[in-house]
Design an enzyme around this catalytic site. Structure first.
Site, mmCIF file in Angstrom:
data_model
loop_
_atom_site.group_PDB
_atom_site.id
_atom_site.type_symbol
_atom_site.label_atom_id
_atom_site.label_comp_id
_atom_site.label_asym_id
_atom_site.label_seq_id
_atom_site.Cartn_x
_atom_site.Cartn_y
_atom_site.Cartn_z
ATOM 1 N N SER A 232 9.471 13.741 34.260
ATOM 2 C CA SER A 232 10.423 13.055 33.387
ATOM 3 C C SER A 232 11.793 12.930 34.069
ATOM 4 O O SER A 232 12.072 13.617 35.064
ATOM 5 C CB SER A 232 10.568 13.849 32.094
ATOM 6 O OG SER A 232 11.059 15.132 32.410
ATOM 7 N N CYS B 45 3.378 6.368 32.651
ATOM 8 C CA CYS B 45 4.820 6.222 32.906
ATOM 9 C C CYS B 45 5.266 4.760 32.921
ATOM 10 O O CYS B 45 6.366 4.439 32.497
ATOM 11 C CB CYS B 45 5.154 6.872 34.230
ATOM 12 S SG CYS B 45 4.103 6.277 35.558
ATOM 13 N N GLU C 110 1.297 22.688 34.325
ATOM 14 C CA GLU C 110 0.476 23.796 33.785
ATOM 15 C C GLU C 110 -0.409 23.305 32.640
ATOM 16 O O GLU C 110 -1.376 23.968 32.275
ATOM 17 C CB GLU C 110 1.354 24.980 33.376
ATOM 18 C CG GLU C 110 1.816 25.001 31.937
ATOM 19 C CD GLU C 110 2.948 24.039 31.651
ATOM 20 O OE1 GLU C 110 3.498 23.461 32.605
ATOM 21 O OE2 GLU C 110 3.284 23.866 30.457
ATOM 22 N N GLY D 168 10.250 8.639 34.518
ATOM 23 C CA GLY D 168 9.806 7.950 33.315
ATOM 24 C C GLY D 168 10.302 6.522 33.203
ATOM 25 O O GLY D 168 10.980 6.000 34.089
ATOM 26 N N GLU E 293 5.812 5.334 46.215
ATOM 27 C CA GLU E 293 4.527 5.908 46.590
ATOM 28 C C GLU E 293 3.590 4.762 46.958
ATOM 29 O O GLU E 293 3.851 3.597 46.675
ATOM 30 C CB GLU E 293 3.945 6.716 45.419
ATOM 31 C CG GLU E 293 4.827 7.904 45.077
ATOM 32 C CD GLU E 293 4.121 8.998 44.300
ATOM 33 O OE1 GLU E 293 3.821 8.776 43.122
ATOM 34 O OE2 GLU E 293 3.893 10.079 44.882
ATOM 35 N N GLU F 33 9.275 10.065 41.076
ATOM 36 C CA GLU F 33 8.544 9.099 40.238
ATOM 37 C C GLU F 33 8.749 9.540 38.803
ATOM 38 O O GLU F 33 8.115 10.499 38.349
ATOM 39 C CB GLU F 33 7.057 9.122 40.581
ATOM 40 C CG GLU F 33 6.712 8.594 41.958
ATOM 41 C CD GLU F 33 6.989 7.122 42.117
ATOM 42 O OE1 GLU F 33 7.321 6.441 41.123
ATOM 43 O OE2 GLU F 33 6.894 6.646 43.258
ATOM 44 N N ALA G 79 2.955 15.626 37.128
ATOM 45 C CA ALA G 79 2.926 15.524 35.668
ATOM 46 C C ALA G 79 1.469 15.704 35.214
ATOM 47 O O ALA G 79 0.564 15.805 36.035
ATOM 48 C CB ALA G 79 3.465 14.171 35.225
ATOM 49 N N TRP G 80 1.257 15.695 33.888
ATOM 50 C CA TRP G 80 -0.078 16.038 33.375
ATOM 51 C C TRP G 80 -0.948 14.832 33.058
ATOM 52 O O TRP G 80 -2.091 14.987 32.638
ATOM 53 C CB TRP G 80 0.036 16.905 32.119
ATOM 54 C CG TRP G 80 1.130 16.499 31.173
ATOM 55 C CD1 TRP G 80 2.334 17.118 31.030
ATOM 56 C CD2 TRP G 80 1.139 15.390 30.274
ATOM 57 N NE1 TRP G 80 3.094 16.459 30.096
ATOM 58 C CE2 TRP G 80 2.389 15.395 29.618
ATOM 59 C CE3 TRP G 80 0.225 14.377 29.964
ATOM 60 C CZ2 TRP G 80 2.747 14.436 28.665
ATOM 61 C CZ3 TRP G 80 0.582 13.418 29.033
ATOM 62 C CH2 TRP G 80 1.827 13.455 28.391
ATOM 63 N N ASN G 81 -0.443 13.626 33.230
ATOM 64 C CA ASN G 81 -1.240 12.490 32.756
ATOM 65 C C ASN G 81 -2.308 12.020 33.738
ATOM 66 O O ASN G 81 -3.358 11.540 33.321
ATOM 67 C CB ASN G 81 -0.329 11.342 32.328
ATOM 68 C CG ASN G 81 0.592 10.889 33.419
ATOM 69 O OD1 ASN G 81 0.754 11.568 34.429
ATOM 70 N ND2 ASN G 81 1.205 9.733 33.238
HETATM 71 P P1 NDP Z 1 8.011 17.088 33.204
HETATM 72 O O1 NDP Z 1 9.205 16.447 33.772
HETATM 73 O O2 NDP Z 1 8.166 17.964 32.026
HETATM 74 O O3 NDP Z 1 7.288 17.983 34.322
HETATM 75 C C1 NDP Z 1 6.891 17.450 35.573
HETATM 76 C C2 NDP Z 1 6.556 18.591 36.507
HETATM 77 O O4 NDP Z 1 7.758 19.240 36.928
HETATM 78 C C3 NDP Z 1 5.691 19.687 35.871
HETATM 79 O O5 NDP Z 1 4.777 20.170 36.829
HETATM 80 C C4 NDP Z 1 6.728 20.719 35.504
HETATM 81 O O6 NDP Z 1 6.190 21.983 35.340
HETATM 82 C C5 NDP Z 1 7.660 20.647 36.686
HETATM 83 N N1 NDP Z 1 9.008 21.161 36.448
HETATM 84 C C6 NDP Z 1 9.662 21.318 35.274
HETATM 85 N N2 NDP Z 1 10.907 21.810 35.476
HETATM 86 C C7 NDP Z 1 11.049 21.953 36.811
HETATM 87 C C8 NDP Z 1 12.114 22.405 37.662
HETATM 88 N N3 NDP Z 1 13.294 22.781 37.169
HETATM 89 N N4 NDP Z 1 11.908 22.413 39.001
HETATM 90 C C9 NDP Z 1 10.728 22.017 39.512
HETATM 91 N N5 NDP Z 1 9.686 21.597 38.766
HETATM 92 C C10 NDP Z 1 9.839 21.558 37.441
HETATM 93 O O7 NDP Z 1 6.992 15.913 32.925
HETATM 94 P P2 NDP Z 1 5.603 15.928 32.154
HETATM 95 O O8 NDP Z 1 4.635 16.804 32.867
HETATM 96 O O9 NDP Z 1 5.879 16.160 30.713
HETATM 97 O O10 NDP Z 1 5.100 14.418 32.384
HETATM 98 C C11 NDP Z 1 5.572 13.356 31.642
HETATM 99 C C12 NDP Z 1 6.679 12.622 32.369
HETATM 100 O O11 NDP Z 1 6.258 12.230 33.661
HETATM 101 C C13 NDP Z 1 7.078 11.347 31.662
HETATM 102 O O12 NDP Z 1 8.477 11.208 31.600
HETATM 103 C C14 NDP Z 1 6.506 10.258 32.543
HETATM 104 O O13 NDP Z 1 7.143 9.043 32.433
HETATM 105 C C15 NDP Z 1 6.598 10.856 33.887
HETATM 106 N N6 NDP Z 1 5.627 10.230 34.773
HETATM 107 C C16 NDP Z 1 6.065 9.380 35.767
HETATM 108 C C17 NDP Z 1 5.176 8.731 36.581
HETATM 109 C C18 NDP Z 1 5.643 7.843 37.690
HETATM 110 O O14 NDP Z 1 4.887 7.625 38.626
HETATM 111 N N7 NDP Z 1 6.836 7.313 37.664
HETATM 112 C C19 NDP Z 1 3.722 8.897 36.412
HETATM 113 C C20 NDP Z 1 3.384 9.830 35.375
HETATM 114 C C21 NDP Z 1 4.314 10.457 34.577
HETATM 115 P P3 NDP Z 1 5.773 22.426 33.853
HETATM 116 O O15 NDP Z 1 4.854 21.364 33.344
HETATM 117 O O16 NDP Z 1 5.105 23.703 34.058
HETATM 118 O O17 NDP Z 1 7.053 22.488 33.078
#
Ligand code: NDP
Length: 484
Positions: A229, A284, A179, A252, A458, A250, A151-153
Site C-alpha cells: 500500500s 492494485c 503474513e 496502490g 516491473e 509497486e 502483498a497478499w493478493n
Molecule cells: P501492505 O502495504 O499492508 O503490506 C505490504 C507488505 O509490506 C507486507 O508484506 C507487509 O507485511 C510489509 N510491511 C508492512 N510494514 C512494513 C514496514 N514498515 N517495512 C517493511 N515491510 C512492511 O499491503 P497489503 O499486503 O495489505 O496489500 C494491499 C496493497 O498492496 C494495496 O494497497 C494494493 O494496491 C497494493 N498492491 C500493489 C500492487 C502493484 O503492483 N502496484 C499489486 C498488488 C497490491 P505484513 O503484511 O506482515 O504487514
C-alpha cells in the site's frame, strides 16, 4: 493441517524453523479454517537469510547469463508442470477461485521466470567510441542482495516478478511474503533449488511488517522491491533512502476507466467487471472509478447488473465458481466499511453491498452509481469488490476528473474513436493504460505506477535496469596530458 509446510522459512536451500517467532495462523478464506501455522522470523532467522544471500552472490553473479537463465527456465517448466497443485495451494492461501489461480498465478510466475531466463544471456553493457581512439565500455553489474516484500493478493506472481529479474541479473534475494498468504513463496524457493539453483540465491522468510523493516534497514541489502500500500511504501522508501538503497515501489491505486457513448457496451461492461471484481476486487490496478458518459449510463448499469447476476459465488475449489471470498475478515470489514460510507454520502447502491452469510469472508459484488468526485469511495483505495460509477458529459471534463487523484497506477478508455483513445491515453497520468480492454499485465510489458502509485517498473526489459547498475570504464589509447 492440510497445507502445513515442512517449516516456516526456506534458507540456504532448506526449510528452517525457529519456533521462538510469533505464530502466524494461515486461514482459508472460504471457511475460516486454519490450514497451516508458521512462525514469524526472529532476528536470528533474518540474519541467517541475509548471510546466506550474501555468501551466494559472488558465485551466482560469476555464472554466465545463459547459465543463470537456464536455471530460471527450468524452474518455469517445473512450475507449469505443477500448475494445478500450486493453484490449489494459492486458492487456499488467498481464497481466489481455482478458475482464476490455474490461469493467473503460477502460470504468471512461470512466465516471469521464462522471460527473464531468456533475457539473462543477452544482458550486456555497451561500447562508446570517443575522440582520438579513446573509448568507454560499460559493464552491467548485479546490485547484490535484494529484498522483495510482497502483498497478499498475488503471492506466487509477486514472488516471481521480483525474483526472476533479480536472479537473471546475478543478484540474490531474500523474499518476505505477506503474513496473510505465506505459503506459495516457499514453493517458488523449493522449485528453484530443484531446477539447479545454488543454495542461498533465493531465500524466503516469513513475518509481519517488523521483519520487512529489519530487512530493509540492513546494511547488507542493496535494493528493496515492495508491492504494497502507499502508506507502507512511504515507510519502506524512507528507510531505504537512509541506506541509499535502490528501490522499486509497486503501490496502490484508484484508477479511472472512461466509457464513451460510442463504445461497444458489452466490451466496456466486461472491462469494468474484470477491472473491479476479478480476485474479488483485490487487484492494485483496478479501474474502480468508472466514468460513463451520461447518455449511456442507465444502459450501462442495467447490462452490468444483468451480467453480475451471472457471477457464480461459492466454494473457490469448484471450477464453476467465478467469484470467491475476500482474503481475510479484516479486508472484508474494510470493504464493508466503505459500502457504509458510500451509502452515508448519498451514492446510489445499484447492487450488492452485503456480507454473504457463512463462515467464509464473502461479500457481494457491489456497484454504486451517481458517485461524485468528492465522495470517499471515489477517492480512497478500497481493495474489495466495490465499483463506483460516475457520470460525465465531455471529454475535456472527464480527462481532468480522471487525473484528479494522488494515485497513478493504471487507467483505461473504451471508445470506438481511436483518435480520441490515443488523445486520452496521452493525457492520462498513469503508468499503465488500456484502450478497449482492462487489467492485462503480460510479462513483456512494463508495469508500474506514476505519482503516489510507485517508483520504477516491473516486468519487460525495463526491469533489468532496476536490478543492475552500470560500471563505466574509460580506456585511453593516448598519452596522458597533465598540466604540470
Ligand atoms: P501492505 O502495504 O499492508 O503490506 C505490504 C507488505 O509490506 C507486507 O508484506 C507487509 O507485511 C510489509 N510491511 C508492512 N510494514 C512494513 C514496514 N514498515 N517495512 C517493511 N515491510 C512492511 O499491503 P497489503 O499486503 O495489505 O496489500 C494491499 C496493497 O498492496 C494495496 O494497497 C494494493 O494496491 C497494493 N498492491 C500493489 C500492487 C502493484 O503492483 N502496484 C499489486 C498488488 C497490491 P505484513 O503484511 O506482515 O504487514
Amino acid at each position: 493441517m492440510k497445507f502445513q509446510p515442512q517449516a516456516s522459512h526456506f534458507i540456504d536451500g532448506a526449510y528452517v524453523e525457529d519456533s521462538e517467532g510469533k505464530l502466524i495462523d494461515v486461514i482459508y478464506p472460504a471457511t475460516g479454517e486454519v490450514i497451516a501455522q508458521l512462525h514469524s522470523a526472529t532476528p536470528a532467522i533474518v540474519d541467517m537469510a541475509l548471510k546466506s544471500a550474501e555468501a551466494a552472490k559472488a558465485e551466482w553473479a560469476a555464472l554466465s547469463g545463459t547459465e543463470r537463465g537456464r536455471i530460471l527456465r527450468r524452474a518455469a517448466d517445473i512450475m507449469r508442470a505443477r500448475n494445478y497443485d500450486l493453484s490449489v495451494l494459492e486458492t487456499h492461501d488467498t481464497g481466489k477461485p481455482i478458475q482464476e489461480t490455474t490461469v493467473a498465478d503460477a502460470t504468471s510466475g512461470a512466465d516471469a521466470l521464462e522471460y527473464f531466463g531468456g533475457l539473462a544471456g543477452s544482458l550486456t553493457g555497451e561500447h562508446i567510441p570517443l575522440a582520438g581512439g579513446d573509448f568507454v565500455y560499460t559493464i552491467r553489474e548485479a546490485l547484490g542482495v535484494c529484498v522483495g516484500i510482497g502483498a497478499w493478493n498475488y503471492p506466487t506472481q509477486i514472488a516471481c516478478w521480483k525474483g526472476a529479474p533479480a536472479l537473471a541479473c546475478g543478484n540474490t534475494m531474500v523474499f518476505k511474503p505477506s503474513e496473510t498468504t505465506p505459503l506459495s513463496a516457499l514453493k517458488v524457493a523449493e522449485i528453484l533449488i530443484e531446477a539447479g539453483a545454488p543454495k542461498g540465491i533465493y531465500n524466503v522468510v516469513q513475518g509481519y511488517g517488523d521483519v520487512g523493516a529489519a530487512l530493509v534497514t540492513d546494511s547488507r541489502v542493496a535494493k528493496v522491491s515492495l508491492t504494497g500500500s502507499v502508506p507502507t511504501g512511504k515507510k519502506v522508501y524512507a528507510a531505504a533512502a537512509a541506506g541509499m538503497k535502490h528501490v522499486t515501489m509497486e503501490l496502490g491505486g484508484k484508477s479511472p476507466m472512461i466509457v464513451f457513448d460510442d463504445a461497444d457496451i458489452e466490451n466496456a461492461v466486461s472491462g469494468a467487471i474484470l477491472g473491479n471484481f476479478y480476485s474479488s476486487g483485490q487487484v492494485c490496478s483496478n479501474g474502480t472509478r468508472v466514468f460513463v458518459q451520461k447518455n449511456i449510463k442507465e444502459a450501462f448499469l442495467s447490462r452490468l447488473s444483468e451480467r453480475l447476476a451471472n457471477a457464480k459465488i461459492g466454494d473457490p475449489m469448484d471450477e464453476d465458481v467465478s467469484f470467491g471470498p475476500m482474503v481475510s475478515e479484516n479486508q472484508l470489514n474494510i470493504a464493508l466499511g466503505y459500502v457504509a460510507k458510500g451509502k452515508a454520502e448519498g451514492a446510489r447502491l445499484v447492487c450488492g453491498g452485503d456480507r454473504i452469510d457463512g463462515d467464509g469472508f464473502y461479500m457481494q459484488p457491489t456497484v454504486f452509481a451517481d458517485v461524485t468526485d468528492e465522495m470517499i469511495i471515489a477517492r480512497e483505495e478500497i481493495f474489495g469488490p466495490v465499483m463506483s460509477v460516475l457520470d460525465f458529459d465531455t471529454e475535456e471534463e472527464v480527462m481532468a476528473r480522471a487525473n484528479a487523484t494522488e494515485f497513478g497506477l493504471a487507467a483505461g478508455v473504451f471508445t470506438a474513436d481511436l483518435t480520441r483513445a490515443h488523445r486520452i491515453v496521452a493525457g492520462f497520468e498513469a503508468g499503465t493504460c488500456y484502450i478497449n480492454t482492462y487489467n492485462l499485465a503480460p510479462v513483456e510489458a512494463p508495469f508500474g505506477g506514476s505519482k503516489m502509485s510507485g517508483v520504477g517498473r516491473e516486468n519487460s526489459k525495463l526491469a533489468i535496469n532496476h536490478f543492475s547498475e552500470m560500471k563505466t570504464v574509460y580506456v585511453s589509447m593516448n598519452d596522458v596530458e597533465a598540466p604540470y
